[in-house]
Design a protein around this motif. Structure first.
Motif, PDB file in Angstrom:
ATOM      1  N   PHE A 118       0.825  -1.204   0.000  1.00 58.03           N
ATOM      2  CA  PHE A 118       0.000   0.000   0.000  1.00 58.03           C
ATOM      3  C   PHE A 118       0.869   1.267   0.000  1.00 58.03           C
ATOM      4  O   PHE A 118       0.601   2.210  -0.758  1.00 58.03           O
ATOM      5  CB  PHE A 118      -0.915   0.002   1.213  1.00 58.03           C
ATOM      6  N   LEU A 119       1.909   1.286   0.840  1.00 57.74           N
ATOM      7  CA  LEU A 119       2.765   2.476   0.915  1.00 57.74           C
ATOM      8  C   LEU A 119       3.473   2.729  -0.412  1.00 57.74           C
ATOM      9  O   LEU A 119       3.592   3.875  -0.863  1.00 57.74           O
ATOM     10  CB  LEU A 119       3.789   2.310   2.044  1.00 57.74           C
ATOM     11  N   GLU A 120       3.940   1.653  -1.041  1.00 53.73           N
ATOM     12  CA  GLU A 120       4.611   1.815  -2.332  1.00 53.73           C
ATOM     13  C   GLU A 120       3.630   2.289  -3.397  1.00 53.73           C
ATOM     14  O   GLU A 120       3.949   3.180  -4.201  1.00 53.73           O
ATOM     15  CB  GLU A 120       5.242   0.491  -2.740  1.00 53.73           C
ATOM     16  N   SER A 121       2.427   1.715  -3.412  1.00 50.25           N
ATOM     17  CA  SER A 121       1.417   2.139  -4.385  1.00 50.25           C
ATOM     18  C   SER A 121       1.005   3.586  -4.152  1.00 50.25           C
ATOM     19  O   SER A 121       0.814   4.352  -5.103  1.00 50.25           O
ATOM     20  CB  SER A 121       0.193   1.223  -4.289  1.00 50.25           C
ATOM     21  N   LEU A 122       0.889   3.974  -2.871  1.00 49.30           N
ATOM     22  CA  LEU A 122       0.527   5.354  -2.541  1.00 49.30           C
ATOM     23  C   LEU A 122       1.614   6.329  -2.989  1.00 49.30           C
ATOM     24  O   LEU A 122       1.328   7.398  -3.553  1.00 49.30           O
ATOM     25  CB  LEU A 122       0.300   5.478  -1.036  1.00 49.30           C
ATOM     26  N   ALA A 123       2.883   5.946  -2.762  1.00 45.07           N
ATOM     27  CA  ALA A 123       3.991   6.811  -3.169  1.00 45.07           C
ATOM     28  C   ALA A 123       4.030   6.973  -4.680  1.00 45.07           C
ATOM     29  O   ALA A 123       4.247   8.075  -5.202  1.00 45.07           O
ATOM     30  CB  ALA A 123       5.310   6.235  -2.657  1.00 45.07           C
ATOM     31  N   LEU A 124       3.802   5.891  -5.415  1.00 39.76           N
ATOM     32  CA  LEU A 124       3.817   5.964  -6.871  1.00 39.76           C
ATOM     33  C   LEU A 124       2.606   6.717  -7.410  1.00 39.76           C
ATOM     34  O   LEU A 124       2.686   7.366  -8.460  1.00 39.76           O
ATOM     35  CB  LEU A 124       3.862   4.554  -7.460  1.00 39.76           C
ATOM     36  N   GLN A 125       1.473   6.626  -6.697  1.00 40.69           N
ATOM     37  CA  GLN A 125       0.276   7.357  -7.118  1.00 40.69           C
ATOM     38  C   GLN A 125       0.443   8.859  -6.912  1.00 40.69           C
ATOM     39  O   GLN A 125       0.070   9.661  -7.779  1.00 40.69           O
ATOM     40  CB  GLN A 125      -0.932   6.852  -6.320  1.00 40.69           C
ATOM     41  N   CYS A 126       1.006   9.247  -5.762  1.00 38.58           N
ATOM     42  CA  CYS A 126       1.168  10.667  -5.445  1.00 38.58           C
ATOM     43  C   CYS A 126       2.349  11.298  -6.189  1.00 38.58           C
ATOM     44  O   CYS A 126       2.264  12.446  -6.626  1.00 38.58           O
ATOM     45  CB  CYS A 126       1.354  10.850  -3.940  1.00 38.58           C
ATOM     46  N   PRO A 128       4.480   9.943  -9.125  1.00 38.78           N
ATOM     47  CA  PRO A 128       4.812   8.878 -10.077  1.00 38.78           C
ATOM     48  C   PRO A 128       6.225   8.957 -10.619  1.00 38.78           C
ATOM     49  O   PRO A 128       6.777   7.952 -11.035  1.00 38.78           O
ATOM     50  CB  PRO A 128       3.781   9.072 -11.203  1.00 38.78           C
ATOM     51  N   GLY A 129       6.835  10.126 -10.620  1.00 34.87           N
ATOM     52  CA  GLY A 129       8.187  10.247 -11.162  1.00 34.87           C
ATOM     53  C   GLY A 129       9.247  10.382 -10.112  1.00 34.87           C
ATOM     54  O   GLY A 129      10.423  10.574 -10.431  1.00 34.87           O
ATOM     55  N   ALA A 130       8.864  10.269  -8.824  1.00 32.17           N
ATOM     56  CA  ALA A 130       9.832  10.520  -7.746  1.00 32.17           C
ATOM     57  C   ALA A 130      10.912   9.462  -7.672  1.00 32.17           C
ATOM     58  O   ALA A 130      12.054   9.740  -7.341  1.00 32.17           O
ATOM     59  CB  ALA A 130       9.107  10.606  -6.406  1.00 32.17           C
ATOM     60  N   ALA A 131      10.542   8.208  -7.977  1.00 29.12           N
ATOM     61  CA  ALA A 131      11.500   7.119  -7.809  1.00 29.12           C
ATOM     62  C   ALA A 131      12.139   6.679  -9.112  1.00 29.12           C
ATOM     63  O   ALA A 131      12.847   5.700  -9.166  1.00 29.12           O
ATOM     64  CB  ALA A 131      10.804   5.915  -7.163  1.00 29.12           C
ATOM     65  N   GLU A 132      11.898   7.410 -10.196  1.00 33.85           N
ATOM     66  CA  GLU A 132      12.426   6.988 -11.482  1.00 33.85           C
ATOM     67  C   GLU A 132      13.932   7.151 -11.530  1.00 33.85           C
ATOM     68  O   GLU A 132      14.488   8.122 -11.056  1.00 33.85           O
ATOM     69  CB  GLU A 132      11.793   7.819 -12.618  1.00 33.85           C
ATOM     70  N   THR A 133      14.595   6.186 -12.121  1.00 34.62           N
ATOM     71  CA  THR A 133      16.036   6.244 -12.345  1.00 34.62           C
ATOM     72  C   THR A 133      16.302   5.826 -13.794  1.00 34.62           C
ATOM     73  O   THR A 133      16.625   4.678 -14.067  1.00 34.62           O
ATOM     74  CB  THR A 133      16.775   5.301 -11.391  1.00 34.62           C
ATOM     75  N   ARG A 160      11.692   1.187  -8.616  1.00 32.43           N
ATOM     76  CA  ARG A 160      11.282   1.106  -7.225  1.00 32.43           C
ATOM     77  C   ARG A 160      12.384   0.553  -6.324  1.00 32.43           C
ATOM     78  O   ARG A 160      12.164   0.333  -5.147  1.00 32.43           O
ATOM     79  CB  ARG A 160      10.036   0.221  -7.109  1.00 32.43           C
ATOM     80  N   GLY A 161      13.557   0.270  -6.919  1.00 32.41           N
ATOM     81  CA  GLY A 161      14.646  -0.326  -6.170  1.00 32.41           C
ATOM     82  C   GLY A 161      15.051   0.419  -4.919  1.00 32.41           C
ATOM     83  O   GLY A 161      15.156  -0.183  -3.845  1.00 32.41           O
ATOM     84  N   PRO A 162      15.315   1.736  -4.981  1.00 32.49           N
ATOM     85  CA  PRO A 162      15.711   2.460  -3.771  1.00 32.49           C
ATOM     86  C   PRO A 162      14.660   2.401  -2.672  1.00 32.49           C
ATOM     87  O   PRO A 162      14.997   2.252  -1.501  1.00 32.49           O
ATOM     88  CB  PRO A 162      15.909   3.898  -4.278  1.00 32.49           C
ATOM     89  N   PHE A 163      13.373   2.508  -3.040  1.00 35.58           N
ATOM     90  CA  PHE A 163      12.318   2.441  -2.032  1.00 35.58           C
ATOM     91  C   PHE A 163      12.300   1.068  -1.374  1.00 35.58           C
ATOM     92  O   PHE A 163      12.206   0.946  -0.152  1.00 35.58           O
ATOM     93  CB  PHE A 163      10.964   2.740  -2.676  1.00 35.58           C
ATOM     94  N   ARG A 164      12.400   0.030  -2.175  1.00 33.14           N
ATOM     95  CA  ARG A 164      12.371  -1.318  -1.626  1.00 33.14           C
ATOM     96  C   ARG A 164      13.638  -1.620  -0.831  1.00 33.14           C
ATOM     97  O   ARG A 164      13.603  -2.405   0.127  1.00 33.14           O
ATOM     98  CB  ARG A 164      12.170  -2.332  -2.752  1.00 33.14           C
ATOM     99  N   ALA A 165      14.759  -1.025  -1.225  1.00 34.83           N
ATOM    100  CA  ALA A 165      15.976  -1.176  -0.427  1.00 34.83           C
ATOM    101  C   ALA A 165      15.790  -0.552   0.952  1.00 34.83           C
ATOM    102  O   ALA A 165      16.261  -1.093   1.964  1.00 34.83           O
ATOM    103  CB  ALA A 165      17.163  -0.536  -1.151  1.00 34.83           C
TER     104      ALA A 165
END
Length: 309
Positions: A118-126, A128-133, A160-165
């Motif tokens: 849920f947290l990852e989906s919420l972060a990507l929804q709010c 969407p380009g914050a975690a792009e590399t 999503r690698g950095p977030f999951r790390a």
């Protein structure tokens, strides 16, 4: 100084030093940098990554999940027995059995899994380009085309690698605190040393895998070292808390709260293992049987360690 206190202080420093050394090896040595690796060097790093994936899989199932299930079941049983003894009349045995047979542990672990989802989906929804590399994605795609030009399969997005790390670090930090707490609460020198050695045996290779994972997702060197330092401090912190707790002093519900937190941490760890680590390592079609062997070897190592941990 009492022998027991001296043994626990020695274990504290051993946990700190081993975690730092094992975690910093893949960060400080350029040989582990996948960006500049080619040919046989890249293949060896890929097999090493698969082995670390097997270690994470084994740590998730054989240690974190197993300990969480055992702890939650034990605490639920104690809670039911306490409620039964406090009540003036005995409650129905069938109702108590139904409460105790419900899979609370599996439910709590699943809640941890879905919480991170849920947290990852919420972060990507709010954002969407914050975690792009993009540079990492281009590199991975380029590597895939080099390995198999005619493959039309899509690699899992590493965005999503950095977030999951980060989630991986948080779940391991929770688990490390409880491991240190268990060492700090031991009553004899022999049990303290035995438990500490069991923790050290699997913690070293797990933290090495964390350092390798941070390098693979492109974490900046100073942030990676800071992450390993914070993770290294968790077990000594838990051990210090165990030293500060008077023997036999336990509040009602304290054990249950600890078991629930361990269950949530296990769920988050399994989420990262299955949705980030394993897909990333197995994305390339090169040498699938060799990769399977590496994953199985890492899992087998953690399964053997579980005999003593």
């Amino acid at each position: 100084m009492e022998p027991l206190l001296g043994a626990k202080i020695g274990c504290l420093f051993a946990l700190l030093v081993l975690t730092l050394v094992c975690g910093l090896i893949p960060i400080r040595f350029k040989w582990f940098q996948t960006a500049t690796a080619t040919g046989c060097h890249r293949r060896v790093l890929s097999f090493l990554g698969c082995t670390s994936a097997g270690v994470f899989l084994g740590a998730g199932f054989m240690h974190m999940t197993a300990e969480a299930l055992e702890g939650i079941k034990s605490e639920i049983q104690n809670l039911v027995i306490q409620n039964r003894t406090k009540s003036e009349r005995h409650s129905d045995d069938d109702a108590d059995s139904a409460y105790m047979d419900y899979p609370y542990g599996e439910l709590i672990i699943s809640l941890g899994f879905f919480l991170v989802f849920f947290l990852e989906s919420l972060a990507l929804q709010c954002c969407p380009g914050a975690a792009e590399t993009p540079e990492v994605q281009e590199q991975e795609l380029g590597t895939a085309h080099e390995l198999e030009p005619h493959s039309h399969g899509l690699l899992p997005s590493p965005s999503r690698g950095p977030f999951r790390a980060l989630i991986l670090l948080l779940s391991l930090s929770f688990h490390s605190v409880f491991e240190g707490l268990a060492v700090g609460l031991q009553l004899t020198v022999a049990s303290t040393v035995q438990l500490c050695l069991a923790v050290l045996a699997h913690k070293g290779i797990v933290v090495f895998g964390v350092g390798l994972r941070l390098v693979q997702v492109g974490t900046e060197s100073r942030w990676a070292m800071l992450s390993i330092l914070s993770l290294a401090l968790m077990s000594p912190l838990g051990l210090a808390v165990g030293l500060a707790v008077p023997q036999g002093d336990s509040k009602a519900g304290q054990g249950l709260a600890q078991a629930v937190l361990e269950g949530m941490a296990a769920g988050t760890f399994l989420y990262v293992t299955f949705l980030e680590i394993l897909p990333r390592e197995l994305a390339s079609p090169e040498a699938p049987l060799a990769k399977w062997s590496c994953v199985a070897a890492g899992f087998a190592f953690m399964a053997i360690i579980a005999l003593w941990a």
